[in-house]
Write a protein that holds these residues in place. Structure first.
Motif, PDB file in Angstrom:
ATOM      1  N   ARG A   1     -46.736   9.462  20.857  1.00  0.00           N
ATOM      2  CA  ARG A   1     -46.401   8.925  22.164  1.00  0.00           C
ATOM      3  C   ARG A   1     -45.521   9.977  22.838  1.00  0.00           C
ATOM      4  O   ARG A   1     -44.647  10.555  22.197  1.00  0.00           O
ATOM      5  CB  ARG A   1     -45.600   7.638  22.068  1.00  0.00           C
ATOM      6  N   SER A   2     -45.756  10.179  24.107  1.00  0.00           N
ATOM      7  CA  SER A   2     -44.956  11.157  24.837  1.00  0.00           C
ATOM      8  C   SER A   2     -44.554  10.575  26.179  1.00  0.00           C
ATOM      9  O   SER A   2     -45.361   9.940  26.861  1.00  0.00           O
ATOM     10  CB  SER A   2     -45.738  12.460  25.032  1.00  0.00           C
ATOM     11  N   ALA A   3     -43.295  10.764  26.526  1.00  0.00           N
ATOM     12  CA  ALA A   3     -42.744  10.271  27.792  1.00  0.00           C
ATOM     13  C   ALA A   3     -42.371  11.464  28.666  1.00  0.00           C
ATOM     14  O   ALA A   3     -41.860  12.473  28.160  1.00  0.00           O
ATOM     15  CB  ALA A   3     -41.520   9.396  27.538  1.00  0.00           C
ATOM     16  N   PRO A   4     -42.609  11.379  29.959  1.00  0.00           N
ATOM     17  CA  PRO A   4     -42.340  12.502  30.855  1.00  0.00           C
ATOM     18  C   PRO A   4     -40.859  12.657  31.157  1.00  0.00           C
ATOM     19  O   PRO A   4     -40.355  12.200  32.186  1.00  0.00           O
ATOM     20  CB  PRO A   4     -43.138  12.130  32.110  1.00  0.00           C
ATOM     21  N   VAL A   5     -40.134  13.337  30.272  1.00  0.00           N
ATOM     22  CA  VAL A   5     -38.679  13.433  30.428  1.00  0.00           C
ATOM     23  C   VAL A   5     -38.275  14.224  31.669  1.00  0.00           C
ATOM     24  O   VAL A   5     -37.134  14.127  32.109  1.00  0.00           O
ATOM     25  CB  VAL A   5     -38.018  14.057  29.179  1.00  0.00           C
ATOM     26  N   ALA A   6     -39.200  14.982  32.248  1.00  0.00           N
ATOM     27  CA  ALA A   6     -38.861  15.692  33.484  1.00  0.00           C
ATOM     28  C   ALA A   6     -38.530  14.710  34.602  1.00  0.00           C
ATOM     29  O   ALA A   6     -37.831  15.064  35.561  1.00  0.00           O
ATOM     30  CB  ALA A   6     -40.017  16.592  33.906  1.00  0.00           C
ATOM     31  N   SER A   7     -39.003  13.470  34.460  1.00  0.00           N
ATOM     32  CA  SER A   7     -38.709  12.454  35.473  1.00  0.00           C
ATOM     33  C   SER A   7     -37.392  11.743  35.216  1.00  0.00           C
ATOM     34  O   SER A   7     -36.979  10.896  36.013  1.00  0.00           O
ATOM     35  CB  SER A   7     -39.832  11.413  35.490  1.00  0.00           C
ATOM     36  N   PHE A   8     -36.765  12.047  34.090  1.00  0.00           N
ATOM     37  CA  PHE A   8     -35.514  11.385  33.718  1.00  0.00           C
ATOM     38  C   PHE A   8     -34.342  12.096  34.386  1.00  0.00           C
ATOM     39  O   PHE A   8     -34.087  13.267  34.135  1.00  0.00           O
ATOM     40  CB  PHE A   8     -35.356  11.430  32.199  1.00  0.00           C
ATOM     41  N   THR A   9     -33.666  11.387  35.247  1.00  0.00           N
ATOM     42  CA  THR A   9     -32.446  11.911  35.865  1.00  0.00           C
ATOM     43  C   THR A   9     -31.359  10.880  35.700  1.00  0.00           C
ATOM     44  O   THR A   9     -31.627   9.687  35.572  1.00  0.00           O
ATOM     45  CB  THR A   9     -32.648  12.214  37.361  1.00  0.00           C
ATOM     46  N   ALA A  10     -30.125  11.312  35.684  1.00  0.00           N
ATOM     47  CA  ALA A  10     -29.024  10.387  35.466  1.00  0.00           C
ATOM     48  C   ALA A  10     -27.797  10.822  36.246  1.00  0.00           C
ATOM     49  O   ALA A  10     -27.586  12.010  36.467  1.00  0.00           O
ATOM     50  CB  ALA A  10     -28.685  10.299  33.982  1.00  0.00           C
ATOM     51  N   THR A  11     -27.020   9.849  36.630  1.00  0.00           N
ATOM     52  CA  THR A  11     -25.767  10.102  37.318  1.00  0.00           C
ATOM     53  C   THR A  11     -24.668   9.367  36.574  1.00  0.00           C
ATOM     54  O   THR A  11     -24.862   8.226  36.198  1.00  0.00           O
ATOM     55  CB  THR A  11     -25.819   9.565  38.746  1.00  0.00           C
ATOM     56  N   PRO A  12     -23.534  10.005  36.319  1.00  0.00           N
ATOM     57  CA  PRO A  12     -22.468   9.306  35.600  1.00  0.00           C
ATOM     58  C   PRO A  12     -22.115   7.984  36.261  1.00  0.00           C
ATOM     59  O   PRO A  12     -22.080   7.865  37.481  1.00  0.00           O
ATOM     60  CB  PRO A  12     -21.299  10.292  35.656  1.00  0.00           C
ATOM     61  N   GLY A  13     -21.878   6.979  35.437  1.00  0.00           N
ATOM     62  CA  GLY A  13     -21.574   5.643  35.943  1.00  0.00           C
ATOM     63  C   GLY A  13     -20.704   4.883  34.977  1.00  0.00           C
ATOM     64  O   GLY A  13     -19.856   5.463  34.319  1.00  0.00           O
ATOM     65  N   SER A  14     -20.925   3.597  34.842  1.00  0.00           N
ATOM     66  CA  SER A  14     -20.088   2.769  33.985  1.00  0.00           C
ATOM     67  C   SER A  14     -20.350   3.084  32.514  1.00  0.00           C
ATOM     68  O   SER A  14     -21.346   3.697  32.159  1.00  0.00           O
ATOM     69  CB  SER A  14     -20.375   1.294  34.254  1.00  0.00           C
ATOM     70  N   THR A  15     -19.443   2.629  31.648  1.00  0.00           N
ATOM     71  CA  THR A  15     -19.551   2.903  30.221  1.00  0.00           C
ATOM     72  C   THR A  15     -19.347   1.629  29.436  1.00  0.00           C
ATOM     73  O   THR A  15     -18.822   0.633  29.925  1.00  0.00           O
ATOM     74  CB  THR A  15     -18.491   3.929  29.780  1.00  0.00           C
ATOM     75  N   LEU A  16     -19.775   1.676  28.165  1.00  0.00           N
ATOM     76  CA  LEU A  16     -19.598   0.565  27.248  1.00  0.00           C
ATOM     77  C   LEU A  16     -18.197   0.614  26.666  1.00  0.00           C
ATOM     78  O   LEU A  16     -17.779   1.623  26.121  1.00  0.00           O
ATOM     79  CB  LEU A  16     -20.643   0.677  26.131  1.00  0.00           C
ATOM     80  N   ASN A  17     -17.446  -0.490  26.777  1.00  0.00           N
ATOM     81  CA  ASN A  17     -16.068  -0.547  26.295  1.00  0.00           C
ATOM     82  C   ASN A  17     -15.829  -1.822  25.519  1.00  0.00           C
ATOM     83  O   ASN A  17     -16.494  -2.841  25.745  1.00  0.00           O
ATOM     84  CB  ASN A  17     -15.085  -0.551  27.476  1.00  0.00           C
ATOM     85  N   THR A  18     -14.862  -1.776  24.611  1.00  0.00           N
ATOM     86  CA  THR A  18     -14.307  -3.037  24.135  1.00  0.00           C
ATOM     87  C   THR A  18     -13.368  -3.554  25.217  1.00  0.00           C
ATOM     88  O   THR A  18     -12.819  -2.797  26.009  1.00  0.00           O
ATOM     89  CB  THR A  18     -13.513  -2.854  22.829  1.00  0.00           C
ATOM     90  N   LYS A  19     -13.171  -4.854  25.213  1.00  0.00           N
ATOM     91  CA  LYS A  19     -12.375  -5.466  26.273  1.00  0.00           C
ATOM     92  C   LYS A  19     -11.632  -6.659  25.695  1.00  0.00           C
ATOM     93  O   LYS A  19     -12.219  -7.474  24.978  1.00  0.00           O
ATOM     94  CB  LYS A  19     -13.288  -5.913  27.419  1.00  0.00           C
TER      95      LYS A  19
END
Length: 607
Positions: free
Chosen positions: A393-411
Motif C-alpha cells: 500500500r502506498s500513500a501520496p506523502v507529497a500531499s501531506f502538509t502540516a502546520t504546528p497546532g495543539s498538542t496532546l497533554n495530561t491535564k
C-alpha cells in the motif's frame, strides 16, 4: 455534515488531514459453490505461502480486494462471571477477577480465513455492563459488531446477552477484550487465531502466547489511584500507576513473592523443526522486550499484516500489538528461558524482576534452564518502522502538509469537586454516553446533536487517503490503536533514552526537515503503533470502511481518562453498508438497567 462535527478537525493533537482521491477497493467474495478443498501440496510445511489453489488465495492476495467465502460458521459462547478472591495462575489472589468461561485468558477463537464467526456473550457480571471487541479485525461493513461501548453499541446489561457475527476478512493473530471502561484488566481477554498463509515456512504452530501484566487489586481501585494527581508513583508525574504484581504467560507464572503456588508456562520445541508462535500483548500498562536464550525470531506478521520475513534476536511488543514469529529449534536439546524485560522509564514496571517462561526441547530433562541469557538492547518503547508488508500500500506523502497546532497533554482539572487527571484530545477528554452510542445517533439521523465530548471527527469521503499527525507533549510513549483499519506508519520522531527527564520538552513536527523522512511507498503497516514521548507520529489510512471507528491509546488508564477520538467515516453510507436495527434491542435492555438499577455511575470515558 453538521458544523458541530466538522469542527473536530484534528486527531489528538492532529494538526491536519488531507484527502487524495483514488480508485475504490471492493471485496469480491467467492461463492461457496466454487470453493474446492485445498490440494495436498498447498499450505504444507514446505509451502506455507499457498492457502488454496482453486480459487487461488495465497500470501500475495490482498484481503481488501478479495477474501474467501468458505460458507463455514464458527460458533462460540462466552459466559462472563466475576469471582472474589480468585487464585490465579501464579498462585496470587486477585481481589476481583472477571473471567471468560471461568478462565483467564479466555478460550481461543479459532477460524479459517473467510469463515463467519459468531460469538454469543452472556453477561453474568453482577453490576457491570460489558462488550466484546475483536481487536484488529477489520469488521468490513459490520461496524455494529465492533464492540465499543458508547460508540457502536450500548453495553450488554447484567443477565442479558448479545451475539456478535462477522466475516474473518483477514488472517493471522488477534485478540478480544471487553471495551467497557478499564474492565478488561480484570481478566476479560482471550486470543483469536485466523488460519491462513504465512510468508515463511514452518512445521508446527505452537498457537498463541499472551504475555500480560497482572494486578491483584481490581482495576477500578487502580484507576482511582491513577486519577489522583496527588498520588504519583513516578516523581513529578501525577497519577502514575503502580507496578504490576506479575507478568503472566498464557495466565501462568511463578509467584514473584516467593510464596507457594504458580508455575512457569512451558512450551515444547521439536529438535530440527520450525515453530510458529503467535505473540500477543493484552496488557493494561506494561510493554515488553522479548528474547529466547540462544535463539532468534523470524518475524512474518505485524498485527494482521504479513511481512517480508526478518530475523531478530530481540523483539519489542507494545500493548495491543501482535507478532507472528518462527523459532527454529537448532540448538542442543535443553531448556531455555523465554525472557521478558522492561525498558527503563514509563513503559511499565512489575514487581516481578524477571518474568519468564520456559521453552524445552523434546527429550530435555524436566528442569529449569541454567543459562540466564544477556539483556537485550533498550528498545526505548519504540516500534521498528522497517517492516515491509507483502501486499503493498502506498500513500501520496507529497500531499501531506502540516502546520504546528495543539498538542496532546495530561491535564488536571476539577470534575464533580474532585481534582483528577485527564488526557485531553484537542483539549477535550473523550466521554461517551453508554445509553446513546454514536451509531444510535446515526440510526436516528441526529448526529448534529452529539456533544463535543464525543470527540467525533468527520471523514465523509469514500476511498481517499487521510493523513494524521499526532504530537505528544508528555513523558509517556502511547500505544495508539485504530479500529476498522490498518494504518500506514509514515514516520515518527526518534525515541528518547530518558523520556522522564524534567528538562524534556515537546519536539514538534517540523515541515521543513521532517517531511523528507516520511515514507509513503509501502511503509510498515499495522493496527497498533507507538507514539513517542515528547515527539510526533504521522500515519495514514484509506476511507474504505463506513462506520464510527475509535482511535485511542491502549494504556487502559489513559483511554479511561479520555485519550481517544472517533472517526465518523462515510456517514451517508453507514445505513446502507449494514443494518442498524440490532442496536435497538441491546440499548433497550441497557436503558432498563442503567442508571436506575445500577449502584455505580460512569466515572470515566466509558470506553
Amino acid at each position: 455534515m453538521t458544523s458541530s462535527i466538522v469542527s473536530k478537525s484534528l486527531l489528538f493533537c492532529c494538526l491536519m488531514w488531507g484527502l487524495i482521491h483514488g480508485s475504490s477497493a471492493l471485496v469480491a467474495p467467492i461463492s461457496p459453490l466454487d470453493l474446492q478443498p485445498r490440494q495436498a501440496t498447498c499450505n504444507t510445511a514446505t509451502n506455507r505461502q499457498c492457502w488454496m489453489t482453486s480459487p487461488a488465495f495465497n500470501i500475495n492476495t490482498d484481503y481488501e480486494t478479495s477474501t474467501p467465502n468458505t460458507g463455514v460458521t464458527r460458533t462460540y459462547t462466552f459466559t462472563l462471571t466475576e469471582v472474589n478472591s480468585w487464585v490465579g495462575g501464579d498462585g496470587g489472589v486477585k481481589v476481583k477477577a472477571m473471567l471468560v468461561n471461568g478462565q483467564f485468558p479466555g478460550p481461543t477463537v479459532t477460524a479459517n480465513w473467510g469463515d463467519r464467526i459468531n460469538i454469543t456473550v452472556i453477561n453474568n457480571l453482577v453490576t457491570n455492563g460489558t462488550s466484546i471487541h475483536c481487536h484488529g479485525l477489520r469488521q468490513l461493513n459490520s461496524n455494529t459488531q465492533d464492540g465499543a461501548s458508547g460508540v457502536t453499541e450500548c453495553p450488554i446489561a447484567p443477565t442479558k446477552s448479545k451475539t456478535y457475527s462477522f466475516i474473518a476478512n483477514q488472517y493471522g493473530t488477534a485478540w478480544y477484550h471487553s471495551h467497557f471502561s478499564a474492565q478488561y484488566g480484570n481478566g476479560i481477554v482471550g486470543p483469536i487465531v485466523i488460519n491462513g498463509p504465512a510468508s515463511s515456512n514452518y512445521d508446527i504452530d505452537l498457537g498463541p502466547l499472551m504475555i500480560s501484566d497482572w494486578y491483584y487489586n481490581p482495576v477500578n481501585q487502580i484507576a482511582a489511584r491513577v486519577n489522583n494527581p496527588n498520588n504519583p508513583f513516578i516523581p513529578g508525574f501525577p497519577g502514575s500507576p503502580p507496578p504490576s504484581n506479575n507478568v503472566l504467560f498464557n495466565g501462568k507464572n511463578r509467584n514473584p513473592t516467593g510464596g507457594a503456588g504458580g508455575s512457569y508456562a512451558k512450551f515444547t520445541l521439536t529438535p530440527g523443526s520450525k515453530h510458529l508462535l503467535r505473540l500477543i500483548n493484552p496488557s493494561v500498562q506494561n510493554s515488553f522486550t522479548l528474547t529466547l536464550v540462544g535463539h532468534s525470531f523470524t518475524i512474518v506478521a505485524t498485527d494482521l499484516v504479513p511481512i517480508q520475513p526478518v530475523t531478530v534476536t530481540s523483539l519489542y511488543i507494545g500493548i495491543g500489538q501482535r507478532y507472528d514469529v518462527i523459532i527454529t529449534a537448532n540448538q542442543p536439546v535443553a531448556n531455555y528461558w523465554f525472557n521478558t524485560t522492561f525498558s527503563p522509564g514509563p513503559c511499565g514496571l512489575s514487581n516481578n524482576p524477571r518474568p519468564a517462561a520456559i521453552f524445552s526441547y523434546s527429550g530435555a530433562p524436566n528442569a529449569n534452564p541454567t543459562a540466564a541469557g544477556t539483556a537485550p538492547p533498550d528498545s526505548r518503547c519504540a516500534d521498528s518502522l522497517t517492516y515491509t508488508p507483502i501486499v503493498t500500500r502506498s500513500a501520496p506523502v507529497a500531499s501531506f502538509t502540516a502546520t504546528p497546532g495543539s498538542t496532546l497533554n495530561t491535564k488536571i482539572q476539577i470534575d464533580n469537586s474532585i481534582a483528577r487527571v485527564f488526557w485531553p484530545v484537542n483539549n477535550s477528554p473523550m466521554k461517551v454516553d453508554w445509553n446513546n452510542p454514536t451509531l444510535e445517533y446515526v440510526k436516528n439521523g441526529n448526529t448534529g446533536s452529539m456533544p463535543a465530548a464525543r470527540n467525533v471527527i468527520s471523514v465523509p469521503t469514500a476511498n481517499v487517503w487521510t493523513f494524521w499527525l499526532i504530537q505528544n507533549n508528555s513523558s509517556i510513549p502511547h500505544p495508539v490503536h485504530l479500529h476498522g483499519h490498518d494504518i500506514l506508519i509514515l514516520g515518527a520522531s526518534p525515541a528518547l533514552a530518558n523520556p522522564i527527564n524534567p528538562a524534556n520538552v515537546l519536539r514538534p513536527y517540523n515541515p521543513t526537515t521532517d517531511a523528507a523522512t516520511l515514507k509513503g511507498n509501502n511503509p510498515t503497516r499495522r493496527d497498533t503503533t507507538m507514539l513517542p514521548a515528547w515527539g510526533w507520529l504521522a500515519v495514514a489510512y484509506r476511507t474504505n470502511n463506513p462506520g464510527a471507528w475509535l482511535f485511542h491509546c491502549h494504556i487502559a488508564w489513559h483511554v479511561s481518562q479520555g485519550l481517544s477520538v472517533q472517526f465518523l467515516e462515510q456517514l451517508s453510507s453507514i445505513p446502507t453498508a449494514m443494518t442498524l436495527n440490532d442496536i435497538t434491542a441491546n440499548c433497550n435492555n441497557w436503558d432498563a438497567y442503567y442508571p436506575a438499577n445500577d449502584p455505580f455511575s460512569q466515572d470515566d470515558s466509558g470506553i
